[in-house]
Design a protein around this motif. Structure first.
Motif, PDB file in Angstrom:
ATOM      1  N   ASP A  15      41.158  40.244  66.676  1.00 53.40           N
ATOM      2  CA  ASP A  15      41.775  41.372  67.350  1.00 53.40           C
ATOM      3  C   ASP A  15      43.276  41.394  67.061  1.00 53.40           C
ATOM      4  N   LEU A  16      43.930  42.441  67.508  1.00 47.18           N
ATOM      5  CA  LEU A  16      45.338  42.654  67.193  1.00 47.18           C
ATOM      6  C   LEU A  16      46.259  41.589  67.788  1.00 47.18           C
ATOM      7  N   ALA A  19      46.157  38.659  65.579  1.00 46.01           N
ATOM      8  CA  ALA A  19      46.841  38.925  64.315  1.00 46.01           C
ATOM      9  C   ALA A  19      48.353  38.804  64.490  1.00 46.01           C
ATOM     10  N   ARG A  72      45.701  48.613  59.650  1.00 48.96           N
ATOM     11  CA  ARG A  72      45.267  47.785  60.790  1.00 48.96           C
ATOM     12  C   ARG A  72      44.173  46.796  60.371  1.00 48.96           C
ATOM     13  N   THR A  76      44.669  42.727  60.503  1.00 50.66           N
ATOM     14  CA  THR A  76      43.807  41.837  61.278  1.00 50.66           C
ATOM     15  C   THR A  76      43.005  40.903  60.369  1.00 50.66           C
ATOM     16  N   GLY A  80      44.362  37.559  61.424  1.00 49.59           N
ATOM     17  CA  GLY A  80      43.491  37.392  62.573  1.00 49.59           C
ATOM     18  C   GLY A  80      42.935  35.988  62.733  1.00 49.59           C
ATOM     19  N   ASN A  83      43.087  33.711  65.947  1.00 50.28           N
ATOM     20  CA  ASN A  83      42.141  33.814  67.054  1.00 50.28           C
ATOM     21  C   ASN A  83      41.454  32.470  67.308  1.00 50.28           C
TER      22      ASN A  83
END
Length: 85
Positions: A15-16, A19, A72, A76, A80, A83
């Motif tokens: 998810d953002l 990231a 986007r 990500t 990303g 995470n």
């Protein structure tokens, strides 16, 4: 089979916010790598992330995705990984 795939996608989804954290870790790690080893090593790390971002972005744009969505997705996909820190 589809339930297993769905759960695997959920587990691997980036998810953002993750990231953003990945980008921050990369920005902090590059100068540390440069100080610990050599500036060339820091440039190699930064270049690898830039190349990955460029490849993903180009791939998404070629497939017809919009610019905003492609950026986007590339962001990500590139950063990303944080995470799982």
């Amino acid at each position: 089979m589809s339930t297993a795939r769905r759960s695997a996608r959920e587990a691997l989804r980036a998810d953002l916010p993750a990231a953003h954290l990945g980008l921050a870790v990369t920005v902090i790690a590059c100068p540390l790598v440069g100080a610990a080893w050599s500036p060339a090593a820091a440039w190699a790390v930064a270049g690898a992330f830039a190349a990955l971002f460029t490849v993903v972005l180009t791939t998404r744009l070629v497939t017809g995705e919009g610019i905003r969505s492609a950026v986007r997705t590339a962001y990500t996909a590139t950063f990303g990984w944080a995470n799982w820190l």
